[in-house]
Write a protein that holds these residues in place. Structure first.
Motif, mmCIF file in Angstrom:
data_model
loop_
_atom_site.group_PDB
_atom_site.id
_atom_site.type_symbol
_atom_site.label_atom_id
_atom_site.label_comp_id
_atom_site.label_asym_id
_atom_site.label_seq_id
_atom_site.Cartn_x
_atom_site.Cartn_y
_atom_site.Cartn_z
ATOM 1 N N LEU A 1 -20.432 -9.343 -4.824
ATOM 2 C CA LEU A 1 -21.573 -10.094 -5.293
ATOM 3 C C LEU A 1 -22.343 -9.476 -6.126
ATOM 4 N N LEU A 2 -22.780 -9.393 -7.377
ATOM 5 C CA LEU A 2 -23.327 -8.641 -8.374
ATOM 6 C C LEU A 2 -24.678 -9.633 -8.884
ATOM 7 N N PHE B 1 -24.978 4.165 -14.367
ATOM 8 C CA PHE B 1 -25.945 4.712 -13.271
ATOM 9 C C PHE B 1 -25.433 4.635 -12.114
ATOM 10 N N GLY B 2 -24.220 3.985 -11.762
ATOM 11 C CA GLY B 2 -23.763 3.821 -10.639
ATOM 12 C C GLY B 2 -22.658 5.100 -10.240
ATOM 13 N N ALA B 3 -22.753 5.256 -8.726
ATOM 14 C CA ALA B 3 -22.076 6.567 -8.268
ATOM 15 C C ALA B 3 -20.408 6.328 -8.523
ATOM 16 N N GLY C 1 -31.924 -5.374 -11.793
ATOM 17 C CA GLY C 1 -32.018 -5.999 -10.548
ATOM 18 C C GLY C 1 -31.959 -5.355 -9.359
ATOM 19 N N ARG C 2 -32.166 -3.905 -9.220
ATOM 20 C CA ARG C 2 -32.139 -3.020 -8.241
ATOM 21 C C ARG C 2 -33.053 -3.442 -6.975
ATOM 22 N N GLY C 3 -32.320 -3.471 -5.896
ATOM 23 C CA GLY C 3 -33.221 -4.127 -4.517
ATOM 24 C C GLY C 3 -33.109 -5.510 -4.301
ATOM 25 N N LEU D 1 -23.897 -1.260 -2.991
ATOM 26 C CA LEU D 1 -23.511 -0.271 -3.688
ATOM 27 C C LEU D 1 -24.491 0.505 -4.765
ATOM 28 N N GLY D 2 -25.654 -0.177 -4.934
ATOM 29 C CA GLY D 2 -26.469 0.211 -5.693
ATOM 30 C C GLY D 2 -26.475 -0.297 -7.120
ATOM 31 N N VAL D 3 -26.589 0.420 -8.161
ATOM 32 C CA VAL D 3 -26.603 -0.174 -9.657
ATOM 33 C C VAL D 3 -25.169 0.031 -10.184
#
Length: 549
Positions: free
Chosen positions: A203-204, A252-254, A235-237, A246-248
């Motif tokens: 889900l994003l 910007f994502g790992a 939409g962070r958080g 998984l973050g952004v």
């Protein structure tokens, strides 16, 4: 008797409690009425752009519409870049401005309606008989379409007596867009079946999902399907359970997190526009991933979307939860992966090879020291990667990137002003580059005055326009125009009452640790002037370089 300007001020103050701006001939009577006849709080900024930026940031931090104000002519034209940003970012606000007299333009007047229209903002002009009603219409337009509007007061009308202020109806806001029709119902059934049968559901969600209040429903849907989650940068958080987040997504994502996203077999996107950065320039999902999107946009916003439902994110998520139930997924993918390891970023070195501070290690150390109750506001520039990667925030209204939508810089300092008024208990943290920081330096004073001991700024000072060096310097273009003589931002801060600290090593950040423990009522605004290496390129910038080359 109340004037036309008082009609505007008194009506506006029924719905808006914060006004930001610069006083001039065109808005003098309006500001007099705001100050003497209403409970709205006026905060002065030093450049008219800051009036719009502060109102923009106030909404992003609180969800409450605010107003900016400027005089006519040069005062109004100074607001245009910030107006364009608010249009692009879908931020509702009202900009109250003076305008040419009804008798016609003077030599110094410009066609303000045409200029506002050129950047996408609608103008409403008040008259002697309709000022209150027109003000309500402007507010309603801003909230309905999530855009800034301009409310113009002609110069020869501003001080006219207009009688008692009439009662005006409250702005009417449309109800959330519910999924309608057989096609939408069938598509929701298809999405529910796909999620229920997926082995690796994902889900994003974006800022649209947060604005719709979808956080709780999305959390239930993730739990019911066993999905991993992630968000867009804005939409962070938004997902309440960080254990499986998984973050952004995007640059910007790992790397480890993005590999997991590419392994998803079903992905559902809520309230995210799927721009090129979120989508990693088309490489976020693998070719075999079934991608569905739920959004209030008229149609799907990316070619990789295979199924679309036009609906409010919260209502659609609740519909999917009802269809799937809460029994849990038969394929608990998220229980088999180590999310924390996947989200790990490069720790960096204490110093880069050129002897200057490594921005990665500095960002990581700052994250360890920042007050937990914080709101991060970001200017634009190469440096945006560091805060977005290394500084976690609790919710989308605690990380604002004012300027990103319009790809502008120089909107950082006045963002602090709006956020500080919107979130009076939180520490407001600005992340800015030296280029953007200098462009808006007049409102450094505004930021220090507005936030006081609840404010701090991190200036990533690489003595350059870093994005341009990375994109065009590497191509061999002349770097002279891309370089900035190194500026002492710590001294700038001290000149307007802040505490400035030049940071050349990680140990210099110890002052942030002690500052964070001090009483906000007695400590000063803290400005950290980070002398970073420009040779360390943020991963998102490396992605852009790769695509452009």
């Amino acid at each position: 008797m109340p004037t036309v300007s008082a009609h505007v001020a008194l009506t506006l103050a029924q719905h808006i409690d914060a006004v930001f701006g610069v006083m001039g001939n065109g808005n003098a009577y309006f500001l007099d009425a705001i100050e003497t006849q209403t409970d709205a709080v006026f905060t002065a900024v030093r450049h008219e752009q800051g009036a719009v930026v502060a109102a923009d940031a106030h909404f992003r931090a609180s969800g409450r519409i605010a107003a900016g104000t400027s005089t006519y002519g040069a005062g109004f034209t100074n607001t245009l870049t910030a107006l364009a940003e608010a249009v692009q970012a879908h931020v509702p606000l009202v900009l109250v401005v003076g305008d040419e007299p009804t008798s016609g333009p003077r030599p110094w007047d410009v066609d303000q309606i045409a200029l506002a229209s050129a950047v996408g903002a609608r103008t409403y002009t008040v008259g002697r008989a309709d000022a209150a009603a027109t003000t309500v219409i402007a507010i309603e337009h801003a909230l309905t379409y999530r855009v800034p509007v301009v409310l113009a007061i002609p110069y020869d009308v501003a001080a006219l007596e207009a009688g008692e202020v009439p009662e005006a109806p409250s702005p009417r806001i449309p109800a959330p867009l519910a999924p309608r029709g057989e096609f939408a119902d069938a598509m929701l059934d298809e999405i529910a079946a796909a999620l229920a049968g997926a082995e690796r559901p994902f889900l994003l969600a974006g800022r649209g999902a947060w604005l719709s209040g979808a956080s709780s429903a999305l959390g239930e849907l993730a739990a019911a399907t066993g999905a991993l989650t992630a968000s867009s940068a804005l939409g962070r958080g938004v997902f309440p359970d960080t254990r499986y987040d998984l973050g952004v997504t995007g640059g910007f994502g790992a790397d480890g997190a993005m590999e997991l996203v590419r392994s998803a077999d079903v992905a559902v996107v809520f309230g995210a526009a799927l721009n090129q950065f979120t989508m990693r320039f088309g490489e976020l999902f693998a070719p075999g991933t079934r991608v569905f999107q739920i959004d209030t946009a008229p149609a799907a916003t990316h070619a990789h979307v295979g199924g679309f439902v036009r609906a409010d994110a919260r209502l659609a998520a609740e519909e999917l939860v009802a269809r799937i139930g809460t029994a849990g997924s038969a394929h608990p993918w998220r229980e088999t992966v180590y999310v924390a390891a996947a989200r790990t970023y490069d720790a960096g070195d204490d110093l880069a090879p050129d002897g200057r501070l490594d921005p990665r290690s500095a960002a990581r150390r700052i994250a360890e020291l920042l007050p937990e109750d914080r709101v991060v506001v970001s200017d634009g520039g190469h440096f945006i990667g560091w805060a977005n990667m290394y500084w976690p925030v609790a919710a989308p209204d605690r990380m604002m990137m004012v300027g990103t939508a319009f790809q502008s810089i120089g909107q950082g300092w006045p963002s602090v002003v709006g956020a500080a008024l919107a979130r009076r208990e939180s520490t407001v943290v600005l992340t800015s580059g030296d280029g953007g920081g200098l462009m808006a330096i007049a409102d450094l004073e505004s930021a220090v005055r507005a936030a006081g001991g609840r404010g701090m700024a991190v200036v990533w000072n690489d003595a350059a326009y870093g994005a341009e060096v990375n994109l065009y310097g590497l191509k061999g273009l002349a770097e002279g125009p891309m370089r900035i003589p190194e500026v002492d931002f710590a001294a700038f801060g001290a000149a307007v009452g802040a505490e400035g600290v030049v940071v050349r090593t990680l140990s210099d950040l110890d002052r942030l640790a002690s500052w964070a423990e001090e009483d906000t009522a007695t400590r000063r605004f803290l400005l950290l002037d980070l002398r970073i290496s420009g040779d360390v390129i943020a991963p998102y910038q490396q992605e852009i370089i790769r695509v452009n080359s």
